[in-house]
Design an enzyme around this catalytic site. Structure first.
Site, PDB file in Angstrom:
ATOM      1  N   PRO A 442      34.112  36.620  38.866  1.00 16.96           N
ATOM      2  CA  PRO A 442      34.726  37.097  37.409  1.00 16.96           C
ATOM      3  C   PRO A 442      35.961  37.720  37.812  1.00 16.96           C
ATOM      4  O   PRO A 442      36.202  38.882  38.036  1.00 16.96           O
ATOM      5  CB  PRO A 442      33.645  38.002  36.950  1.00 16.96           C
ATOM      6  N   ASP A 618      38.739  40.712  41.889  1.00 21.63           N
ATOM      7  CA  ASP A 618      37.224  40.397  41.649  1.00 21.63           C
ATOM      8  C   ASP A 618      36.347  41.672  40.925  1.00 21.63           C
ATOM      9  O   ASP A 618      36.378  42.765  41.452  1.00 21.63           O
ATOM     10  CB  ASP A 618      36.451  40.220  42.989  1.00 21.63           C
ATOM     11  N   HIS A 619      36.061  41.556  39.679  1.00 24.54           N
ATOM     12  CA  HIS A 619      35.769  42.541  38.696  1.00 24.54           C
ATOM     13  C   HIS A 619      34.249  43.215  39.357  1.00 24.54           C
ATOM     14  O   HIS A 619      33.932  43.957  38.767  1.00 24.54           O
ATOM     15  CB  HIS A 619      35.565  42.059  37.386  1.00 24.54           C
ATOM     16  N   ARG A 620      33.675  42.329  40.185  1.00 24.06           N
ATOM     17  CA  ARG A 620      32.473  43.008  40.793  1.00 24.06           C
ATOM     18  C   ARG A 620      32.788  43.953  41.619  1.00 24.06           C
ATOM     19  O   ARG A 620      31.850  44.836  41.898  1.00 24.06           O
ATOM     20  CB  ARG A 620      31.452  41.726  41.287  1.00 24.06           C
TER      21      ARG A 620
END
Length: 646
Positions: A442, A618-620
């Site tokens: 994501p 990476d939005h995680r």
């Protein structure tokens, strides 16, 4: 006899790989070892057939032209002795021939005749898809010998002298210097002359020769189970029957473990005399599979019908193996598709390794290379096969998922003018599975502008001094230094999402990938520990890495270990873009060309040099506020680089 190091066009070379071991039987032109220098990689062929008696060098040794490499025990002398003695001891027809010779000299008088033909000498497999003719070493009318070098071909990976496969007179030269050639292209045409001896039309001499060859050319070879990488396997299919004629490397049976299925090839050509295994039998390494009677099969047929032409021998040998061979014959060519063969041609590997890959059905692009400059070695192929045999099926399936786009097949465009399929470069093909991993990340991109007016002015003052030292001082060196400083403060941007998806691996060192555009595509060499280096050291290493990338001289180590990447469009153009996070990294910084823009100072507009920044993450692992803070800190560092000293 001793096999010596040939002239490979350099003063000295290293023994990169030894392809044989003591006791191996080698034929003429079989590759013995690989020599490598900074200018060429060459497989040294055997100039004679025989048994490897001793290996006189070790991997890593430095050798020069003429140095003894391999000691070979030739088989030709032993075979000649056997042929000479056999008629005296075993052939009554030989004795009859001697009696006739003493009494009647005229009927057995031999006649000699010469015949000539023009033979095409073509480009062999030189390990690359195409190469340039750098030098032509012969001219029309020259008398050449077998193995004499005729042309020098050059690619971006090697410079190789191509030897002639025949002796004779050069009839025509079909290429010129600068031509692009590939495997199979005709280089020269050679007129060869052969001398044939014809004896008087009597059956006895022909029968004697056939009997002699029968008595010396037969012998049984036992084919055993090779190292399969597992403790035991089950025979799932037997591909040949007793009496079948098999070729060297033709598959004999299929053995299967709970991990994979492997076809076991024959190491010799001949007639299957016995099969020692049965279906569903457990087998282990070293167990006998089959007995093969090697060679000597055409001679008895000639003895029975001495006056028939060689074409007439074919019907005599066909009836026996036709039915039995039909199921096994198609299995060998089907190991690799045409597309896979084409893919293999793009991989940096020698002829011996390519042959092994074809035999084992291995796609070389899937093999991890351990040789210099990304060269695939024999041990790499064996290691790949063992990994496939021992790895769980679920793991291999999971690995294959990212490489598949999940998109449907292309529609048929023939009604709309059609099209032409053009292969991507090897670098682009390798990138496809890696880029497909972005389907699982994501990703978000944060955009910002950095005022580099003062920084660019300072660079302008310094660059002349750097230029005198042979260095190019680019804005990228300052950016790399600033980013490295920030990554020490913001370690999550240089970390990795752990496999459990519940934690983050924080790295102890900074290793920065720097994307470089090459004629083959984008490659990302790694700048080591930029946080510990000066601007000058960084500028020097960036120049070296960029040049190595364009010259295709990057080693696998040069491309490994990065935990953050910078990619720059330089002066190409554009205002912003969204760079893709390079898994397993969690962030990448994109740089677009700087432009002069009016910036409000509170009273009026000032012309300022503004640098667009694109930070993808990476939005995680990283949230939006962290990314905004990171890019804001970076713009302040670039606006006043002196703050790095505080």
């Amino acid at each position: 006899m001793q096999i010596q190091a040939p002239d490979i066009g350099v003063d000295k070379a290293l023994v990169a790989e030894i392809l044989v071991k003591v006791g191996d039987h080698v034929a003429v032109e079989d590759s013995l070892l690989v020599l490598e220098s900074d200018k060429a990689t060459v497989e040294v062929p055997s100039t004679a057939a025989g048994i490897v008696k001793s290996i006189l060098v070790q991997q890593g040794d430095e050798v020069t032209e003429g140095v003894a490499l391999i000691e070979l025990e030739e088989e030709s002398q032993a075979n000649e002795a056997t042929v000479t003695e056999a008629p005296k001891a075993e052939s009554p027809k030989a004795e009859a021939k001697v009696e006739k010779t003493e009494g009647q000299s005229a009927p057995v008088t031999a006649q000699t005749a010469t015949s000539s033909q023009v033979v095409d000498v073509t480009v062999p497999d030189i390990g690359v898809e195409k190469a340039l003719v750098a030098e032509i070493l012969v001219k029309v009318g020259d008398q050449i010998e077998v193995e004499q070098s005729i042309v020098v071909v050059e690619s971006d990976k090697a410079t190789v002298e191509v030897p002639s496969s025949v002796a004779g007179v050069v009839e025509a030269i079909q290429v010129k210097e600068g031509d692009s050639v590939k495997e199979g292209v005709v280089l020269i045409q050679v007129k060869t002359t052969t001398t044939e001896t014809a004896s008087a039309p009597q059956a006895e001499p022909v029968e004697v020769e056939a009997a002699a060859s029968t008595s010396t050319a037969t012998g049984e070879v036992e084919i055993t189970v090779p190292d399969l990488g597992v403790e035991k396997a089950v025979v799932s299919e037997i591909l040949v029957g007793v009496g079948d004629r098999v070729e060297a490397q033709q598959s004999l049976c299929v053995v299967e473990s709970d991990k994979a299925s492997v076809e076991v090839p024959s190491s010799s050509a001949g007639i299957v005399k016995a099969i020692h295994v049965s279906l569903n039998q457990d087998v282990r390494q070293g167990m006998p599979l089959a007995s093969i009677e090697v060679s000597g099969q055409a001679a008895p047929a000639a003895a029975k019908a001495p006056k028939t032409s060689p074409v007439a021998d074919t019907p005599a040998t066909k009836p026996q193996p036709v039915a039995a061979q039909s199921p096994s014959a198609p299995t060998q060519p089907e190991k690799l598709s045409k597309q896979q063969e084409a893919d293999n041609a793009k991989v940096y590997a020698g002829p011996a390794v390519r042959k092994l890959a074809r035999e084992l059905g291995v796609v070389l692009g899937q093999v991890k290379a351990s040789g210099e400059h990304g060269r695939v070695m024999k041990d790499d192929v064996f290691a790949y096969v063992k990994t496939r045999l021992t790895a769980p099926q679920a793991a291999s399936t999971a690995q294959a998922v990212p490489a598949v786009s999940g998109l449907p097949s292309l529609p048929d465009f023939s009604a709309f003018g059609g099209g032409e399929v053009k292969a991507m470069t090897r670098l682009q093909q390798v990138s496809v599975p890696q880029l497909s991993l972005n389907n699982f990340i994501p990703q978000v991109t944060q955009f910002d502008l950095a005022d580099i007016t003062e920084l660019e002015a300072w660079r302008g003052e310094l660059k002349d001094g750097f230029k005198k030292q042979g260095l190019s001082l680019t804005i990228l060196a300052f950016i790399a230094k600033a980013v490295a400083h920030l990554l020490k403060e913001e370690p999550y941007f240089a970390g990795h999402l752990a496999d459990d998806q519940k934690s983050v691996l924080l790295r102890n060192e900074i290793h920065m990938g720097i994307a470089v555009a090459t004629p083959d595509g984008l490659t990302v060499p790694v700048l080591r520990n930029p946080d510990q280096k000066s601007i000058k050291q960084i500028a020097t290493e960036l120049a070296e890495l960029s040049q190595k990338a364009r010259d295709r001289k990057l080693s696998p180590k040069d491309l490994q270990g990065a935990n953050f990447t910078i990619t720059s469009l330089g002066s190409i153009g554009g205002t912003a873009f969204t760079p893709l996070v390079n898994w397993p990294q969690v962030a990448i910084l994109g740089i677009s060309p700087a432009t002069m823009q009016p910036v409000w100072n509170g009273k009026d507009f000032d012309p300022r040099l503004m640098l667009p920044l694109s930070l993808s993450y990476d939005h995680r692992v990283i949230n939006g506020a962290d990314a905004a803070r990171f890019s804001n800190k970076l713009t302040k560092l670039l606006k006043d680089i002196r703050s790095l000293l505080l």
